[in-house]
Design a protein around this motif. Structure first.
Motif, short mmCIF file in Angstrom:
data_model
loop_
_atom_site.label_atom_id
_atom_site.label_comp_id
_atom_site.label_asym_id
_atom_site.label_seq_id
_atom_site.Cartn_x
_atom_site.Cartn_y
_atom_site.Cartn_z
N LYS A 4 -0.75 -11.72 14.76
CA LYS A 4 -0.56 -13.05 14.19
C LYS A 4 -0.84 -14.17 15.20
O LYS A 4 -0.23 -15.24 15.15
CB LYS A 4 0.85 -13.18 13.61
CG LYS A 4 1.09 -12.27 12.41
CD LYS A 4 2.44 -12.52 11.78
CE LYS A 4 2.62 -11.65 10.53
NZ LYS A 4 3.93 -11.89 9.86
N LEU A 23 1.48 -17.14 16.91
CA LEU A 23 2.86 -16.80 16.59
C LEU A 23 3.29 -15.56 17.36
O LEU A 23 4.39 -15.51 17.94
CB LEU A 23 3.02 -16.57 15.09
CG LEU A 23 4.44 -16.23 14.61
CD1 LEU A 23 5.42 -17.33 14.97
CD2 LEU A 23 4.43 -15.98 13.10
N THR A 24 2.42 -14.54 17.40
CA THR A 24 2.70 -13.33 18.17
C THR A 24 2.91 -13.66 19.65
O THR A 24 3.85 -13.19 20.28
CB THR A 24 1.55 -12.32 18.04
OG1 THR A 24 1.40 -11.94 16.67
CG2 THR A 24 1.79 -11.07 18.89
N GLU A 30 2.19 -21.97 12.48
CA GLU A 30 3.40 -21.16 12.64
C GLU A 30 3.74 -20.98 14.12
O GLU A 30 4.91 -21.03 14.52
CB GLU A 30 3.22 -19.79 11.97
CG GLU A 30 3.06 -19.84 10.47
CD GLU A 30 1.61 -20.05 10.03
OE1 GLU A 30 1.34 -19.87 8.82
OE2 GLU A 30 0.75 -20.40 10.88
N GLY A 31 2.71 -20.76 14.94
CA GLY A 31 2.92 -20.60 16.37
C GLY A 31 3.44 -21.87 17.02
O GLY A 31 4.34 -21.84 17.87
N ALA A 70 11.38 -22.85 20.51
CA ALA A 70 11.72 -22.17 21.77
C ALA A 70 11.69 -23.11 22.96
O ALA A 70 11.99 -22.69 24.09
CB ALA A 70 10.75 -21.01 22.00
N ASN A 87 8.72 -15.77 24.39
CA ASN A 87 10.13 -16.12 24.24
C ASN A 87 11.05 -15.01 24.73
O ASN A 87 12.14 -15.27 25.25
CB ASN A 87 10.43 -16.46 22.78
CG ASN A 87 11.69 -17.29 22.62
OD1 ASN A 87 12.08 -18.01 23.53
ND2 ASN A 87 12.33 -17.17 21.48
N THR A 88 10.62 -13.75 24.58
CA THR A 88 11.46 -12.63 25.04
C THR A 88 11.58 -12.61 26.56
O THR A 88 12.51 -12.01 27.10
CB THR A 88 10.90 -11.27 24.58
OG1 THR A 88 9.64 -11.01 25.23
CG2 THR A 88 10.70 -11.22 23.07
N ALA A 127 7.04 -22.28 16.21
CA ALA A 127 7.86 -21.37 17.02
C ALA A 127 7.96 -21.86 18.46
O ALA A 127 9.01 -21.75 19.10
CB ALA A 127 7.28 -19.96 16.97
N THR A 164 3.74 -16.52 21.06
CA THR A 164 4.95 -17.30 21.29
C THR A 164 6.20 -16.43 21.25
O THR A 164 7.09 -16.56 22.10
CB THR A 164 5.07 -18.42 20.24
OG1 THR A 164 3.90 -19.23 20.28
CG2 THR A 164 6.30 -19.29 20.51
N ASN A 165 6.25 -15.53 20.28
CA ASN A 165 7.41 -14.65 20.16
C ASN A 165 7.55 -13.74 21.39
O ASN A 165 8.65 -13.50 21.87
CB ASN A 165 7.31 -13.81 18.89
CG ASN A 165 7.53 -14.64 17.64
OD1 ASN A 165 8.11 -15.71 17.70
ND2 ASN A 165 7.06 -14.15 16.50
N GLU A 166 6.42 -13.23 21.90
CA GLU A 166 6.48 -12.39 23.10
C GLU A 166 6.93 -13.21 24.30
O GLU A 166 7.80 -12.78 25.06
CB GLU A 166 5.12 -11.76 23.39
CG GLU A 166 5.14 -10.85 24.62
CD GLU A 166 3.78 -10.32 25.01
OE1 GLU A 166 3.66 -9.85 26.16
OE2 GLU A 166 2.86 -10.37 24.19
#
Length: 376
Positions: free
Chosen positions: A13, A16-17, A52-53, A60, A23-24, A56, A19-21
Motif C-alpha cells: 500500500k 501507507l505501508t 492515506e499515507g 504519527a 512508526n514501529t 498516517a 509510514t506504518n513501518e
C-alpha cells in the motif's frame, strides 16, 4: 527533537505501508524508493495510497520524508541508451516524488566506467541539466549523494560534487545528501575532526546545500573506498562519532536517515536495529524500552567487563582481524555483533525468553559504551 528515521519498504500500500513501518521504529522521518531500486517497473501514482499515507504521517507526527532514486540510474554513462534511460527515468521519479509531496530525491551521481573522472563530471552535469529542464513543473530538489569512491563512481570528493554543481545551469535545485559511511570510506576524518570536515565542505560546496544526512557506520577503516554499512556502533565510526554528527548544530533540522544493515543468525529472522538506533541517537532509550531494558544493558556491561571486553576495542580488533587475516576469516568469519551475541547467549547473560531481535537491540545500546549509560 532530532528528525531521525530509516529506509523503509514502499510495497503493497505504498506510502501507507512505509509510514506504518516507520512508526514501529519510532521514526520522525523516513526514506523510500518509489519502486524496486534495481528496475524500472513502477505502479501508477494513483495506486500509491498517497492521501492515506499522508494522513498516517500526520497522525504519527512524521513531517519531512525523503525519496531515493533507483540504483540503475547512471547519468555518467557514455552509452547513449543508458544515458537516455537515466535522464527519462529520473524525470519520471521526480514527478512521482512531487506527487507524494517530497522535497528531495537522493541520487548517486553516476559512474564514468570506461572513461575518466573529468568526462564523468561533465556527463553527469549534462544529464542533470536535461532532467531539471524537463521537470520545471515540480519544486523537487536532486540531492547528490557523497560517495565512498569504489570503482569509477563520481562524488567521492567534495571537489567532484562542487564541479558538477558548477556545470549545472539551474543548480538552485541541487542539494546534497551527506552519507557518513561514504565520506569516512572516502577518507574524510569525521571521527577525529568532524568540525574540520564540515568546514571543508562549507568552503568547497556550502553547508546550505546539505538537505539530507545518511547516518551509517562502516565495516572498513577510513579511506578504504568500500561502501559497506554497519549498524550504529558496530563499525569503524562508532556511536560517539555518529552521535556527534546527529547532534551537530551545523546539521540541525535535516532529516537523518539510517541505512544500517539487518542482522540476525536465523534464516528469515533478520531484523534492522532501527528502533534501538533511533532511540539511542535521540536519547530516549528509557522512554522507548523501559528501565528493565537498561538493566539488561548494565548486565551486558558487567559480563563483558569480566571477560575483559571493551566495546570499541573489541569492534575495531574484530574488523582488523577479519580484514587482514584470511585464516581467521575462514575459521571464524563472524562479525562483531554476531560474536557478542554468541557470547551473551552461551553464558545466559540475558533472559532465555528474549528473541534474537531483543538481544541485538540490547547489544546495540551496549555498544554506545558505559559512559552513555551513566548519563541516563
Amino acid at each position: 527533537m532530532l528528525k531521525i528515521g530509516s529506509h523503509v519498504s514502499f510495497s503493497d500500500k505504498g506510502l501507507l505501508t512505509a509510514t506504518n513501518e516507520a512508526n514501529t521504529y519510532g521514526s520522525s522521518t523516513f526514506m523510500i524508493y518509489t519502486g524496486a531500486p534495481q528496475n524500472t517497473r513502477r505502479k501508477p501514482i494513483e495506486s500509491l495510497y498517497i492521501p492515506e499515507g499522508q494522513e498516517a504521517m500526520a497522525a504519527a507526527g512524521i513531517g519531512e520524508i525523503v525519496v531515493h532514486a533507483p540504483y540503475i540510474i547512471n547519468l555518467g554513462s557514455y552509452k547513449e541508451d543508458t544515458f537516455e534511460l537515466a535522464v527519462n527515468f529520473l524525470q519520471e521519479e521526480i514527478r512521482r516524488t512531487n506527487a507524494i509531496g517530497v522535497k528531495n530525491i537522493v541520487l548517486h551521481p553516476g559512474a564514468y566506467t570506461e572513461k575518466d573522472p573529468e568526462y564523468g563530471i561533465a556527463r553527469i552535469a549534462e544529464g542533470l541539466n536535461e532532467v531539471l529542464e524537463g521537470t520545471k513543473e515540480t519544486d523537487v530538489n536532486i540531492a547528490l549523494e557523497t560517495m565512498a569512491g569504489k570503482g569509477s563512481e563520481i562524488g567521492r570528493s567534495f571537489e567532484e560534487l562542487a564541479a558538477i554543481i558548477e556545470k549545472v545551469r539551474d543548480n538552485h535545485r541541487l542539494t546534497v545528501c551527506m552519507d557518513t559511511c561514504h565520506i569516512h570510506d572516502a577518507g574524510y576524518d569525521i571521527v577525529g575532526d568532524l568540525d574540520g570536515v564540515l568546514r571543508q565542505f562549507d568552503e568547497i560546496v556550502g553547508l546550505d546545500r546539505i538537505a539530507v544526512v545518511h547516518l551509517n557506520d562502516s565495516k572498513n577503516p577510513a579511506g578504504a573506498a568500500k561502501d559497506r554499512h554497519a549498524p550504529v556502533g558496530s563499525g569503524w565510526l562508532g556511536y560517539e562519532a555518529l552521535n556527534n554528527v546527529a547532534s551537530h548544530e551545523l546539521l540541525s533540522g535535516r532529516p537523518f536517515i539510517l541505512e544500517t544493515p539487518w542482522i540476525g543468525k536465523k534464516a528469515g529472522a533478520e531484523r534492522p536495529m532501527y528502533e534501538a538506533e533511533i532511540a539511542l541517537l535521540r536519547g530516549d532509550v528509557d522512554a522507548r524500552f523501559g528501565g528493565e531494558f537498561l538493566e539488561d544493558v548494565e548486565r551486558l556491561h558487567h559480563f563483558f567487563q569480566k571477560q575483559d571486553i571493551h566495546p570499541r576495542s573489541f569492534i575495531l580488533n574484530t574488523w582488523e582481524l577479519l580484514k587482514s587475516d584470511a585464516k581467521a576469516k575462514k575459521a571464524d568469519p563472524r562479525e562483531p555483533l554476531e560474536r557478542l551475541y554468541d557470547l551473551a547467549i552461551e553464558n545466559r547473560v540475558l533472559s532465555p525468553e528474549y528473541s534474537e531481535e531483543a538481544v541485538n537491540q540490547r547489544l546495540t545500546v551496549y555498544l554506545a559504551g558505559k559512559e552513555w549509560l551513566v548519563k541516563v
